[in-house]
Design a protein around this motif. Structure first.
Motif, PDB file in Angstrom:
ATOM      1  N   VAL A  55       0.815  -1.364  -0.039  1.00 18.46           N
ATOM      2  CA  VAL A  55      -0.021  -0.034  -0.099  1.00 18.46           C
ATOM      3  C   VAL A  55       0.947   1.311   0.070  1.00 18.46           C
ATOM      4  CG1 VAL A  55      -1.787   1.101   1.156  1.00 18.46           C
ATOM      5  CG2 VAL A  55      -1.738  -1.430   1.190  1.00 18.46           C
ATOM      6  N   LEU A  56       0.706   2.011  -0.936  1.00 22.91           N
ATOM      7  CA  LEU A  56       1.020   3.528  -1.118  1.00 22.91           C
ATOM      8  C   LEU A  56       0.036   4.380  -1.204  1.00 22.91           C
ATOM      9  CD1 LEU A  56       4.034   3.205  -3.552  1.00 22.91           C
ATOM     10  CD2 LEU A  56       4.429   3.095  -1.229  1.00 22.91           C
ATOM     11  N   GLY A  57      -0.340   5.122   0.034  1.00 22.45           N
ATOM     12  CA  GLY A  57      -1.381   5.889   0.367  1.00 22.45           C
ATOM     13  C   GLY A  57      -2.584   4.997  -0.026  1.00 22.45           C
ATOM     14  N   LYS A  58      -3.203   5.436  -1.236  1.00 23.59           N
ATOM     15  CA  LYS A  58      -4.433   4.644  -1.547  1.00 23.59           C
ATOM     16  C   LYS A  58      -4.361   3.831  -3.030  1.00 23.59           C
ATOM     17  CE  LYS A  58      -8.036   7.484   0.462  1.00 23.59           C
ATOM     18  NZ  LYS A  58      -8.576   6.535   1.301  1.00 23.59           N
ATOM     19  N   ARG A  59      -2.893   3.711  -3.245  1.00 26.04           N
ATOM     20  CA  ARG A  59      -2.650   2.888  -4.204  1.00 26.04           C
ATOM     21  C   ARG A  59      -2.066   1.378  -3.711  1.00 26.04           C
ATOM     22  NH1 ARG A  59      -1.668   6.320  -8.796  1.00 26.04           N
ATOM     23  NH2 ARG A  59      -1.606   8.455  -8.389  1.00 26.04           N
ATOM     24  N   ILE A  60      -2.585   0.618  -4.262  1.00 28.89           N
ATOM     25  CA  ILE A  60      -2.542  -0.917  -3.854  1.00 28.89           C
ATOM     26  C   ILE A  60      -2.021  -1.668  -4.843  1.00 28.89           C
ATOM     27  CG2 ILE A  60      -3.514  -3.052  -2.707  1.00 28.89           C
ATOM     28  CD1 ILE A  60      -5.789  -0.882  -1.574  1.00 28.89           C
ATOM     29  N   ALA A  61      -0.960  -2.550  -4.676  1.00 31.45           N
ATOM     30  CA  ALA A  61      -0.520  -3.678  -5.498  1.00 31.45           C
ATOM     31  C   ALA A  61      -0.562  -5.082  -4.824  1.00 31.45           C
ATOM     32  CB  ALA A  61       0.902  -3.196  -6.248  1.00 31.45           C
ATOM     33  N   VAL A  62      -0.555  -6.058  -5.544  1.00 27.14           N
ATOM     34  CA  VAL A  62      -0.626  -7.401  -5.062  1.00 27.14           C
ATOM     35  C   VAL A  62       0.254  -8.082  -6.037  1.00 27.14           C
ATOM     36  CG1 VAL A  62      -1.676  -9.487  -4.228  1.00 27.14           C
ATOM     37  CG2 VAL A  62      -2.985  -7.219  -3.957  1.00 27.14           C
ATOM     38  N   VAL A  63       1.486  -8.838  -5.213  1.00 23.99           N
ATOM     39  CA  VAL A  63       2.360  -9.525  -6.268  1.00 23.99           C
ATOM     40  C   VAL A  63       2.382 -10.812  -5.210  1.00 23.99           C
ATOM     41  CG1 VAL A  63       3.559  -7.966  -7.060  1.00 23.99           C
ATOM     42  CG2 VAL A  63       4.153  -8.409  -4.994  1.00 23.99           C
ATOM     43  N   SER A  64       2.920 -11.884  -6.015  1.00 26.35           N
ATOM     44  CA  SER A  64       3.145 -13.306  -5.495  1.00 26.35           C
ATOM     45  C   SER A  64       4.289 -13.847  -5.995  1.00 26.35           C
ATOM     46  CB  SER A  64       1.832 -14.036  -5.364  1.00 26.35           C
ATOM     47  OG  SER A  64       1.393 -14.389  -6.858  1.00 26.35           O
ATOM     48  N   THR A  65       4.792 -14.905  -5.273  1.00 31.56           N
ATOM     49  CA  THR A  65       5.757 -15.854  -5.731  1.00 31.56           C
ATOM     50  C   THR A  65       5.686 -17.043  -4.983  1.00 31.56           C
ATOM     51  OG1 THR A  65       8.303 -15.856  -5.709  1.00 31.56           O
ATOM     52  CG2 THR A  65       7.309 -14.898  -3.603  1.00 31.56           C
ATOM     53  N   GLY A  66       6.297 -17.894  -5.374  1.00 29.99           N
ATOM     54  CA  GLY A  66       6.572 -19.419  -4.897  1.00 29.99           C
ATOM     55  C   GLY A  66       7.732 -19.460  -4.200  1.00 29.99           C
ATOM     56  N   ARG A  67       8.758 -18.515  -4.014  1.00 34.80           N
ATOM     57  CA  ARG A  67      10.057 -18.652  -3.588  1.00 34.80           C
ATOM     58  C   ARG A  67       9.948 -17.886  -1.985  1.00 34.80           C
ATOM     59  NH1 ARG A  67      14.140 -20.009  -7.044  1.00 34.80           N
ATOM     60  NH2 ARG A  67      13.469 -20.635  -9.247  1.00 34.80           N
TER      61      ARG A  67
ATOM     62  N   LEU B 186      12.115 -12.679  -1.706  1.00 38.56           N
ATOM     63  CA  LEU B 186      11.172 -12.005  -1.165  1.00 38.56           C
ATOM     64  C   LEU B 186      11.442 -10.299  -1.201  1.00 38.56           C
ATOM     65  CD1 LEU B 186      10.575 -13.881   2.415  1.00 38.56           C
ATOM     66  CD2 LEU B 186       9.214 -14.040   0.534  1.00 38.56           C
ATOM     67  N   ARG B 187      12.848 -10.286  -1.251  1.00 38.31           N
ATOM     68  CA  ARG B 187      13.171  -8.896  -1.200  1.00 38.31           C
ATOM     69  C   ARG B 187      12.895  -8.243  -2.744  1.00 38.31           C
ATOM     70  NH1 ARG B 187      17.985  -9.249  -0.522  1.00 38.31           N
ATOM     71  NH2 ARG B 187      18.153  -8.778   1.671  1.00 38.31           N
ATOM     72  N   ARG B 188      12.812  -9.184  -3.746  1.00 39.42           N
ATOM     73  CA  ARG B 188      12.447  -8.769  -5.089  1.00 39.42           C
ATOM     74  C   ARG B 188      11.132  -8.626  -5.393  1.00 39.42           C
ATOM     75  NH1 ARG B 188      16.635 -12.466  -6.670  1.00 39.42           N
ATOM     76  NH2 ARG B 188      15.068 -14.239  -6.844  1.00 39.42           N
ATOM     77  N   LEU B 189      10.516  -9.437  -4.374  1.00 40.81           N
ATOM     78  CA  LEU B 189       9.021  -9.169  -4.478  1.00 40.81           C
ATOM     79  C   LEU B 189       8.487  -7.981  -3.829  1.00 40.81           C
ATOM     80  CD1 LEU B 189       6.243 -11.088  -4.924  1.00 40.81           C
ATOM     81  CD2 LEU B 189       6.505 -11.669  -2.580  1.00 40.81           C
ATOM     82  N   ALA B 190       9.076  -7.830  -2.630  1.00 40.81           N
ATOM     83  CA  ALA B 190       8.597  -6.518  -2.143  1.00 40.81           C
ATOM     84  C   ALA B 190       9.093  -5.327  -3.098  1.00 40.81           C
ATOM     85  CB  ALA B 190       9.378  -6.335  -0.692  1.00 40.81           C
ATOM     86  N   GLU B 191      10.210  -5.309  -3.722  1.00 39.21           N
ATOM     87  CA  GLU B 191      10.512  -4.382  -4.418  1.00 39.21           C
ATOM     88  C   GLU B 191       9.609  -3.748  -5.624  1.00 39.21           C
ATOM     89  OE1 GLU B 191      14.355  -5.150  -5.208  1.00 39.21           O
ATOM     90  OE2 GLU B 191      15.291  -4.204  -3.248  1.00 39.21           O
ATOM     91  N   ARG B 192       9.371  -5.095  -6.355  1.00 37.82           N
ATOM     92  CA  ARG B 192       8.379  -5.346  -7.511  1.00 37.82           C
ATOM     93  C   ARG B 192       6.828  -4.386  -7.126  1.00 37.82           C
ATOM     94  NH1 ARG B 192       9.223 -10.083  -8.787  1.00 37.82           N
ATOM     95  NH2 ARG B 192       7.021 -11.169  -8.459  1.00 37.82           N
ATOM     96  N   GLY B 193       6.494  -5.155  -5.961  1.00 35.87           N
ATOM     97  CA  GLY B 193       5.156  -4.717  -5.525  1.00 35.87           C
ATOM     98  C   GLY B 193       4.909  -3.135  -5.220  1.00 35.87           C
ATOM     99  N   THR B 194       6.150  -2.696  -4.447  1.00 36.33           N
ATOM    100  CA  THR B 194       6.307  -1.211  -4.252  1.00 36.33           C
ATOM    101  C   THR B 194       6.166  -0.639  -5.510  1.00 36.33           C
ATOM    102  OG1 THR B 194       7.447  -1.766  -2.274  1.00 36.33           O
ATOM    103  CG2 THR B 194       7.474   0.599  -2.986  1.00 36.33           C
ATOM    104  N   GLN B 195       7.072  -0.896  -6.488  1.00 36.92           N
ATOM    105  CA  GLN B 195       7.184  -0.176  -7.980  1.00 36.92           C
ATOM    106  C   GLN B 195       5.943  -0.083  -8.565  1.00 36.92           C
ATOM    107  OE1 GLN B 195      10.201  -2.142  -9.587  1.00 36.92           O
ATOM    108  NE2 GLN B 195      11.882  -1.478  -8.664  1.00 36.92           N
TER     109      GLN B 195
END
Length: 467
Positions: A80-92, A98-107
């Motif tokens: 969540v960034l303000g009222k902007r929301i992204a959902v990403v997922s991984t099987g790793r 997990l770091r890449r997942l978080a960075e991709r979700g934030t972007q």
């Protein structure tokens, strides 16, 4: 978890060294994911880990033909960034992934449209203590145990002179949720599910099913006998004209009724979008019909929290046929000025909250009592291929299947060909005149529910099914 077998192996091999396959181990994965999201600049973040070990034994033509097993894990990260929301997922689940997942979700969150109705991820809530969510015997069930169960089902079919088909699934799933507001929840839930269809030589078919947390509570011989006897009894069906008939709906048919009432009526999102029949205090059913959702009930499939980590609440839905409450997740609760009842689905979720553990109160009628109220009517084993025609009125179309019988003078006199129906499920529960005293735990579209058989004074059949 979807994907090719090779992808599932890759996901399993990508776990962190020494990672435990237990609730605490998966909660650690969720906590690491939200910390990486926080470091990447997220205002709020939620990590949902869904992992599991499951196995399946299938049989067809009265022979076991398949035994497969799968281990899977998915990390679902909501950023969540303000009222902007992204959902990403991984099987790793290693730190680098997990770091890449978080960075991709934030972007991604920087570029999506704001969701103006969003208020916040949920804060921590009390999580009820429950019993009966996990049975070691189910989690540790072997291929030999499932094969023996299949052999017992097949033996009953052989004795009745019919052919048996079906599947037996056992396994354990771990669910863990953490968010940056302090939510922390994790638990193991085991499941066993056996279903079988029997096919006779004279167009007769039968069906039986059972679900349980504890694999030892399932009786394969009883299920095999039930399906086989129905298949034998339903051979050489006659054709009845369409029309309105009083019916006894077996438990397998009642599951379909309850599923669509929950899906189309008892979700807060359906109410807020004006597509639900629900109005507080409105009578929609017979006074004999009381329905609630209770994930703490050991008769069903217990769970302590939802997919947002909010503690489950027992929610009365219908009380003696009168609308009482609906189920909420964090978003619909904020819109209504309420609190979540613990009924969120995994994000992203366009369906809203759902009642996943519905229960119908038991009545006092035996099977003989239910049938005894039919001067001339039908006994329906189950429905299939049902679809909504009018959502707000819960008008459904579908067909009977695997055992439809003519009843005269309170006694079954013979099988009939499957019928197509167009019927409001609301009108059906309003016409309930008797409720069975025995109930079954069954797997439906919305999860595991606990239901009795029902006698309904009028049900509209519009044609004869070719199936």
């Amino acid at each position: 978890m979807s994907g090719r077998p090779g992808e599932r192996r890759d996901a399993a091999e990508a776990r962190s060294p020494g990672e435990r396959r237990d609730a605490a181990g998966w909660l650690d994965v969720a906590e690491r994911a939200i910390e990486f999201a926080r470091a990447a600049g997220a205002d709020q973040a939620e990590a949902l880990v869904m992992a599991g070990d499951s196995a399946l034994t299938r049989f067809a033509n009265s022979e076991i033909h398949q035994n497969v097993a799968e281990s899977s894990a998915t990390v679902n990260l909501r950023v969540v960034l303000g009222k902007r929301i992204a959902v990403v997922s991984t099987g790793r689940t290693d730190d680098a992934s997990l770091r890449r997942l978080a960075e991709r979700g934030t972007q991604l969150a920087q570029f999506v449209e704001p969701f103006d109705e969003f208020e916040s991820l949920p804060a921590p809530t009390p999580i009820p203590g429950i019993s009966g969510a996990y049975a070691a015997a189910t989690a540790e069930a072997t291929p030999e145990l499932r094969a023996e169960a299949a052999r017992n089902v097949i033996a009953e079919a052989d004795e009745a002179g019919v052919v048996s088909y079906g599947s037996f699934t056992t396994g354990v799933e771990w669910t863990a949720v953490a968010n940056t507001l302090g939510v922390r929840a994790a638990e193991a839930r085991s499941r066993a599910h056996l279903l079988t269809v029997a096919m006779g030589p004279d167009d007769g078919t039968g069906y039986a099913e059972a679900a349980s947390v504890d694999v030892g509570a399932i009786d394969p011989r009883a299920l095999g006998r039930e399906a086989a006897s129905t298949a034998r009894a339903s051979g050489h069906p006659i054709e009845l004209p369409p029309g309105d008939y009083p019916v006894v709906l077996g438990e397998y048919a009642v599951v379909d009724v309850l599923d669509y009432l929950g899906d189309l009526g008892f979700s807060a999102l359906a109410v807020q979008q004006g597509r639900s029949f629900y109005e507080p205090g409105k009578r929609v059913g017979s006074e004999l019909v009381t329905v609630w959702d209770d994930a703490t009930d050991p008769a069903g499939a217990p769970a302590a929290f939802d997919y947002e980590g909010v503690g489950k609440q027992r929610v009365p839905l219908l009380e003696a046929g009168v609308c009482r409450e609906i189920v909420f997740d964090a978003q619909t609760a904020a819109a209504a000025g309420r609190t979540s009842t613990g009924h969120a689905l995994p994000a992203p979720n366009v369906w809203g909250p759902m009642p996943l553990n519905q229960v119908i109160s038991a009545g006092t009628a035996t099977r003989e009592d239910l049938l005894g109220g039919l001067d001339r009517g039908l006994l329906v084993t189950r429905f299939w291929y049902t679809n909504p025609v009018h959502q707000k009125l819960v008008v459904m179309t579908g067909m009977t299947r695997d055992g439809t019988f003519l009843v005269e003078g309170g006694r079954i006199v013979g099988p009939v060909r499957n019928l197509r129906f167009t019927q409001s499920y609301l009108d059906a529960i309003a016409a309930v005149s008797a409720v069975g005293r025995d109930r079954k735990a069954l797997v439906g579209m919305l999860g595991t529910c606990v239901v009795p058989a029902l006698r309904v004074d009028s049900f509209t059949f519009t044609g004869v099914s070719e199936g």
